[in-house]
Design an enzyme around this catalytic site. Structure first.
Site, PDB file in Angstrom:
ATOM      1  NE  ARG A   1      -4.210  -1.422  -0.129  1.00  0.00           N
ATOM      2  CZ  ARG A   1      -5.108  -1.344  -1.100  1.00  0.00           C
ATOM      3  NH1 ARG A   1      -4.829  -0.625  -2.199  1.00  0.00           N
ATOM      4  NH2 ARG A   1      -6.252  -1.984  -1.003  1.00  0.00           N
TER       5      ARG A   1
ATOM      6  CD  GLU B   1      -2.575  -2.305 -18.588  1.00  0.00           C
ATOM      7  OE1 GLU B   1      -1.877  -1.266 -18.411  1.00  0.00           O
ATOM      8  OE2 GLU B   1      -3.065  -2.608 -19.685  1.00  0.00           O
TER       9      GLU B   1
END
Length: 391
Positions: A276, A350
């Site tokens: 993250r 992606e």
């Protein structure tokens, strides 16, 4: 300013009675040969006394208007009254106000018998300390007069009462009695109407009424855009607090998202392990994602669970909503529990990299309690699952 009592209008505020009123008005006008539009265009009949509307809007003389009212009631009494429903959230609002020890009343141009019938039909009569409507023989009483009667019966000072309604008649009637008012946007009025009538507050959501009554409400005066990104927008709002003080709030608008607690037959939780960026840390989370424009939360939950984990489920069960950081963002996360799981291929974005891990529930709970699992939605999902499923 904290208020001790709330006076509600009825039609368009507590109850959506529009269909029955408009169809009954059309029925009366057609019976007397008036060139009236489709019933959906007759919203002028919501709010003011019927006798007044038939005269002002359709130029009926007093005697004809009286006959039109009788014809209206011919249909409304037997059919139209039942074409009504409570607005979603009204029952919850009444429960909350009762817990706040705030008195409640109704002041309406609707005949008293009709109001009482609908209050009892929807099981909410007990929440109101007094109900003031009109009689069938004296139904042209002004809204100001009805509010004055209601005020007297409540026995509370006018500066400790707020009037809530959906038309200018409610706002003007409150002003005549030196009572503050709220115009609500879920009924038949609009923001311009309320501003011109002098409403102190304008409420978009039903639970805003509790915030106003408690003196917590913050009214938006101006919104200045700061940033518009792919997912979020940021704006700086000028606001007015309940006591009249001016302030500002920085707000991050977010489309909202979903999170899924996937529970396998072996009492394992489907987790994802990913980096993250804002925290510069790899953490464990339940699978989650944002809502696409116009997407239903349940559909988003099914989609995200499939994309991130390659998983499908026989059942997706709602587990409530989370406000992850209410101090500055509008984001709402909807939680779901998925069971009856099957696994196939992932379909990641992606720029998305993550591992799917099936972690025993006992281990998940232990990591939550030790602080190793830090993501708020994951902590809440695990703890709610424990209680709801008695694991």
């Amino acid at each position: 300013m904290r208020y001790r009592a709330v006076i509600f209008d009825f039609d368009g505020t507590i109850c959506d009675t529009g269909e029955g009123i408009l169809k009954s008005a059309k029925y009366a006008l057609d019976a007397f040969g008036y060139d009236a539009p489709d019933y959906t265009q007759l919203t002028c009949f919501i709010g003011p006394p019927l006798l007044v509307t038939f005269q002002e809007e359709f130029h009926a003389d007093a005697a004809t208007a009286d006959e039109l009212v009788k014809k209206f009631r011919e249909r409304y009494t037997n059919e139209g009254i039942y074409e009504s429903c409570l607005y979603d959230g009204i029952k919850e609002l009444l429960v909350a106000l009762k817990k706040d020890n705030i008195k409640m009343a109704i002041a309406s141009s609707k005949p008293q018998d009709y109001i009482e019938t609908l209050l009892n039909r929807f099981g909410i009569r007990s929440y109101f300390d007094t109900v003031c409507g009109v009689s069938f023989t004296a139904d042209c009483e002004s809204k100001a007069s009805i509010i004055a009667r209601c005020h007297k019966e409540l026995g509370i000072a006018g500066n400790e009462i707020i009037m809530v309604g959906d038309r200018r008649y409610d706002i003007e009637g409150a002003k005549s009695n030196v009572i503050d008012s709220v115009g609500v946007l879920w009924g038949y009025g609009n923001r311009i109407e309320f501003i011109e009538a002098g409403a102190k507050y304008i409420a978009e959501k039903i639970m805003d009424i509790e915030s106003i009554a408690l003196g917590f409400y913050e009214q938006t005066d101006n919104v200045q855009g700061i940033f518009a990104g792919k997912i979020i927008t940021v704006h700086n709002d000028d606001i007015t607090l309940a006591d009249g003080t001016k302030a500002f709030r920085e707000v991050v608008e977010h489309p909202g998202g979903v999170a899924v607690v996937g529970l396998t037959d072996n009492r394992e939780i489907v987790m994802v392990k990913q980096f993250r960026y804002p925290y510069k840390e790899t953490i464990y989370e339940i699978p989650a994602g944002k809502l696409e424009k116009g997407e239903e939360p349940m559909s988003a939950a099914v989609r995200e669970f499939s994309e991130e984990c390659g998983a499908t489920a026989e059942s997706f069960e709602p587990m409530g909503e989370i406000y992850p950081s209410p101090g500055y963002t509008s984001e709402i996360i909807r939680l779901y529990c998925a069971t009856g799981l099957s696994f196939g291929e992932q379909h990641l974005d992606e720029d998305e990299n993550l591992d799917v891990i099936k972690m025993p529930f006992s281990e998940c709970l232990s990591r939550v309690m030790s602080g190793e699992i830090k993501a708020a939605k994951t902590i809440i999902g695990i703890l709610k699952l424990k209680e709801l499923k008695n694991i």
